[in-house]
Design an enzyme around this catalytic site. Structure first.
Site, mmCIF file in Angstrom:
data_model
loop_
_atom_site.group_PDB
_atom_site.id
_atom_site.type_symbol
_atom_site.label_atom_id
_atom_site.label_comp_id
_atom_site.label_asym_id
_atom_site.label_seq_id
_atom_site.Cartn_x
_atom_site.Cartn_y
_atom_site.Cartn_z
ATOM 1 N N ARG A 287 35.304 25.385 41.812
ATOM 2 C CA ARG A 287 35.923 24.333 40.610
ATOM 3 C C ARG A 287 37.307 23.730 41.437
ATOM 4 N NH1 ARG A 287 37.893 29.174 36.398
ATOM 5 N NH2 ARG A 287 39.730 26.781 35.749
ATOM 6 N N ASP B 281 33.643 32.797 34.882
ATOM 7 C CA ASP B 281 34.912 33.395 35.226
ATOM 8 C C ASP B 281 35.014 33.194 33.631
ATOM 9 O OD1 ASP B 281 37.670 33.357 35.491
ATOM 10 O OD2 ASP B 281 38.041 31.563 36.690
ATOM 11 N N ARG C 295 28.832 36.752 38.583
ATOM 12 C CA ARG C 295 30.424 36.582 37.526
ATOM 13 C C ARG C 295 30.685 35.375 37.441
ATOM 14 N NH1 ARG C 295 31.633 42.438 40.372
ATOM 15 N NH2 ARG C 295 32.086 41.047 42.440
#
Length: 299
Positions: A221, A70, A68
């Site tokens: 990230r 972002d 999923r």
């Protein structure tokens, strides 16, 4: 966690009233989307595909993705499946037919028949992400929203040394953003490495490749941003090891932009990373934690 502890059923029942399952590989430019998963009052990739399926088949179906991603994150190799109550359409037709309904930012790369032994999320053995970074001086109009833009690229040798500290089985609490709901933060990271590649215009692109069994909320990230600025400051790789071991979110640095992150590949090959357990003996987990966390949410 040892793969023998991954509690996976042999089959995943079809949705009620359905008689077949179709598997697809999807690529998308995530710039204009709130992410893969349905969001209230915001466009999502999942919703676009489900809408296209309804327009094609007349059935309201649920599309299940392997990861999923972002808001703003892209994909080249997202894998998904959906169940249908009839067999009117051969599986190979969905690639061409759905692309006719979908916006250009979302493309079905392939579609094939599968069965209830396959589940896009729970059958996945590994997920690979690539993160792209370019110098501001090398940017073209076609890079906007698709790479992280920086002033200069730091030492590749030192970047690789820092990245090596991420590989293995660790508790990644340090690199987990607020909002992550997973109780167990341990993840197996098979590959963590930086390389320099050339884009189609011949400009240098710094690429971080990370592959693991699953990921935590904004974990990739957070890792990229922390490593990049540590290396930019000339800090040795032992600092990444120290921050990781601290299991303290305040030890993480700046979170890198969503624009440079791509879900590049999903592996369903049970043998591909078997070597990992021999090199990185599994950590002992309390029995209540041995249910595998498949939370690669918004990495």
């Amino acid at each position: 966690m040892a793969r023998s502890d991954w509690r996976r059923p042999a089959s995943h029942p079809y949705e009620e009233g359905c008689v077949r399952r179709v598997r697809m590989t999807v690529a998308y430019d995530g710039t204009g989307y709130s992410g893969w998963q349905h969001q209230r009052n915001a466009p999502s990739v999942q919703a676009e595909i489900e809408d296209a399926l309804y327009r094609l088949t007349g059935h309201s179906v649920t599309v299940v993705g392997s990861g999923r991603t972002d808001s703003g994150v892209h994909a080249l190799g997202q894998v998904c499946h959906f169940d249908l109550p009839d067999e009117r359409f051969p599986a190979v037709v969905f690639k061409r037919a759905l692309n006719a309904f979908l916006p250009p930012a979302i493309r079905i790369m392939d579609s094939e028949e599968t069965n209830d032994s396959f589940h896009a999320r729970f059958s996945a053995m590994a997920r690979e992400y690539r993160y792209l970074i370019k110098r501001e001086a090398d940017m073209t109009p076609f890079d906007s929203g698709r790479v992280w833009v920086v002033k200069e690229l730091p030492s590749l040798e030192l970047l690789k040394a820092h990245a090596a500290e991420i590989a293995g089985t660790h508790d990644f609490t340090t690199f987990t953003a607020a909002g992550d709901m997973c109780e167990r933060r341990h993840r197996d990271i098979y590959v963590s490495d930086f390389s320099v590649e050339k884009d189609i215009h011949g400009a240098e692109v710094l690429v971080y490749t990370i592959c693991g069994n699953a990921f935590l909320y904004k974990m990739v990230r957070s890792i990229v941003g922390t490593l990049f600025f540590l290396v930019l400051g000339g800090v040795p790789a032992t600092e990444t090891a120290r921050r990781l071991a601290a299991r303290d979110r305040s030890q993480a640095g700046r979170t890198a932009s969503a624009h440079g992150l791509y879900l590049s590949r999903i592996s369903f090959d049970e043998k591909e990373y078997e070597w990992f357990e021999h090199l990185h003996p599994s950590m002992e987990m309390p029995s209540e934690d041995r249910e595998r966390e498949d939370s690669d949410d918004e990495a």
